[in-house]
Design a protein around this motif. Structure first.
Motif, mmCIF file in Angstrom:
data_model
loop_
_atom_site.group_PDB
_atom_site.id
_atom_site.type_symbol
_atom_site.label_atom_id
_atom_site.label_comp_id
_atom_site.label_asym_id
_atom_site.label_seq_id
_atom_site.Cartn_x
_atom_site.Cartn_y
_atom_site.Cartn_z
ATOM 1 N N THR A 1 29.368 -102.698 42.720
ATOM 2 C CA THR A 1 30.123 -103.612 41.864
ATOM 3 C C THR A 1 29.383 -104.941 41.811
ATOM 4 N N ILE A 2 29.069 -105.379 40.599
ATOM 5 C CA ILE A 2 28.441 -106.688 40.422
ATOM 6 C C ILE A 2 29.451 -107.545 39.688
ATOM 7 N N SER A 3 29.996 -108.522 40.392
ATOM 8 C CA SER A 3 30.997 -109.409 39.780
ATOM 9 C C SER A 3 30.924 -110.781 40.428
ATOM 10 N N LYS A 4 31.379 -111.767 39.699
ATOM 11 C CA LYS A 4 31.417 -113.132 40.242
ATOM 12 C C LYS A 4 32.352 -113.204 41.442
ATOM 13 N N GLU A 5 33.477 -112.511 41.319
ATOM 14 C CA GLU A 5 34.472 -112.530 42.397
ATOM 15 C C GLU A 5 33.871 -111.939 43.678
ATOM 16 N N GLY A 6 33.199 -110.786 43.500
ATOM 17 C CA GLY A 6 32.673 -110.075 44.659
ATOM 18 C C GLY A 6 31.490 -110.787 45.316
ATOM 19 N N LEU A 7 30.658 -111.432 44.518
ATOM 20 C CA LEU A 7 29.400 -111.973 45.059
ATOM 21 C C LEU A 7 29.446 -113.475 45.319
ATOM 22 N N GLY A 8 30.464 -114.144 44.773
ATOM 23 C CA GLY A 8 30.645 -115.575 45.054
ATOM 24 C C GLY A 8 29.390 -116.391 44.779
ATOM 25 N N ASP A 9 28.975 -117.162 45.779
ATOM 26 C CA ASP A 9 27.821 -118.068 45.649
ATOM 27 C C ASP A 9 26.524 -117.327 45.347
ATOM 28 N N GLN A 10 26.480 -116.054 45.721
ATOM 29 C CA GLN A 10 25.233 -115.285 45.572
ATOM 30 C C GLN A 10 25.091 -114.662 44.189
ATOM 31 N N TYR A 11 26.104 -114.834 43.345
ATOM 32 C CA TYR A 11 26.115 -114.120 42.064
ATOM 33 C C TYR A 11 24.883 -114.381 41.207
ATOM 34 N N GLU A 12 24.600 -115.663 40.944
ATOM 35 C CA GLU A 12 23.484 -116.008 40.045
ATOM 36 C C GLU A 12 22.152 -115.491 40.602
ATOM 37 N N GLU A 13 21.990 -115.644 41.906
ATOM 38 C CA GLU A 13 20.764 -115.199 42.585
ATOM 39 C C GLU A 13 20.609 -113.682 42.462
ATOM 40 N N LYS A 14 21.708 -112.962 42.662
ATOM 41 C CA LYS A 14 21.677 -111.495 42.608
ATOM 42 C C LYS A 14 21.325 -111.003 41.201
ATOM 43 N N ILE A 15 21.941 -111.592 40.188
ATOM 44 C CA ILE A 15 21.657 -111.072 38.845
ATOM 45 C C ILE A 15 20.235 -111.417 38.409
ATOM 46 N N LYS A 16 19.697 -112.495 38.955
ATOM 47 C CA LYS A 16 18.282 -112.804 38.662
ATOM 48 C C LYS A 16 17.374 -111.786 39.345
ATOM 49 N N ALA A 17 17.734 -111.357 40.540
ATOM 50 C CA ALA A 17 16.916 -110.384 41.280
ATOM 51 C C ALA A 17 16.885 -109.035 40.549
ATOM 52 N N PHE A 18 18.037 -108.581 40.044
ATOM 53 C CA PHE A 18 18.087 -107.315 39.303
ATOM 54 C C PHE A 18 17.235 -107.386 38.024
#
Ligand code: KMT
Ligand code: NI
Length: 176
Positions: A64-81
């Motif tokens: 699951t990739i969501s803002k709620e689930g990833l919090g502060d790490q969201y932007e970083e995670k979607i850039k990595a993908f």
């Protein structure tokens, strides 16, 4: 699942970036990218199980990739993908909810082809093809990740070394 050439314009990766030049099924077949649509109605799990059995996908989990689930790490995670990479195994995804874009490289032109996936889409990205992923403006995707055997997580980012990877070389041979 709609497929089209990425427009190569700057701007948020989550925007459609639609050049309005569509890609047909034959072109995707030629790149050895496969897709099905299995609507999330009653019995979809059985259909997914049949395909998994036929193709020997023995393991699976849910991402699951969501803002709620990833919090502060969201932007970083979607850039990595979204960093261009290959894998040494197929990347198989069945979208349960939300939506996003898989971008795959057309080797003959080095152009990005954007695949817009949403609930019910099952996509197989072959080993050795350069690709990347992003959520769209909905900022949410949930998908089943299927694996032949043990998950091979490592992304090999594009560069001289990835170009020389045996799985990359085999992929290029397979589409020649
Ligand atoms: C991947 O490996 O890029 C992902 O799992 C992306 C989310 S699956 C729709
Ligand atoms: Ni990948």
């Amino acid at each position: 699942m709609r497929a089209y050439y990425f427009d190569n314009q700057p701007g948020d990766q989550r925007l459609p970036h639609d050049s309005s030049r569509s890609i047909d099924a034959e072109t995707l077949n030629g790149l050895r990218v496969e897709s099905w649509n299995i609507p999330l109605t009653e019995g979809y799990e059985e259909k997914l199980n049949v395909i998994s059995k036929e193709r020997a996908y023995k393991n699976r989990d849910v991402i699951t990739i969501s803002k709620e689930g990833l919090g502060d790490q969201y932007e970083e995670k979607i850039k990595a993908f979204y960093k261009e990479h290959i894998h040494e195994d197929e990347e198989i995804r069945y979208v349960l909810s939300g939506s996003g874009f898989f971008d795959i490289r057309q080797a003959s032109t080095d152009s990005w082809i954007r695949l817009a996936v949403s609930a019910g889409d099952l996509l197989v990205i072959p080993a050795g093809i350069y690709h990347r992923f992003t959520v769209d403006e909905g900022d949410l995707v949930q998908a089943v990740r299927l694996f032949k055997d043990e998950p091979k997580w490592s992304a090999i980012y594009r560069g001289a070394e990835s170009d020389a990877n045996p799985h990359r070389i085999d992929y290029l041979k397979s589409i020649a």
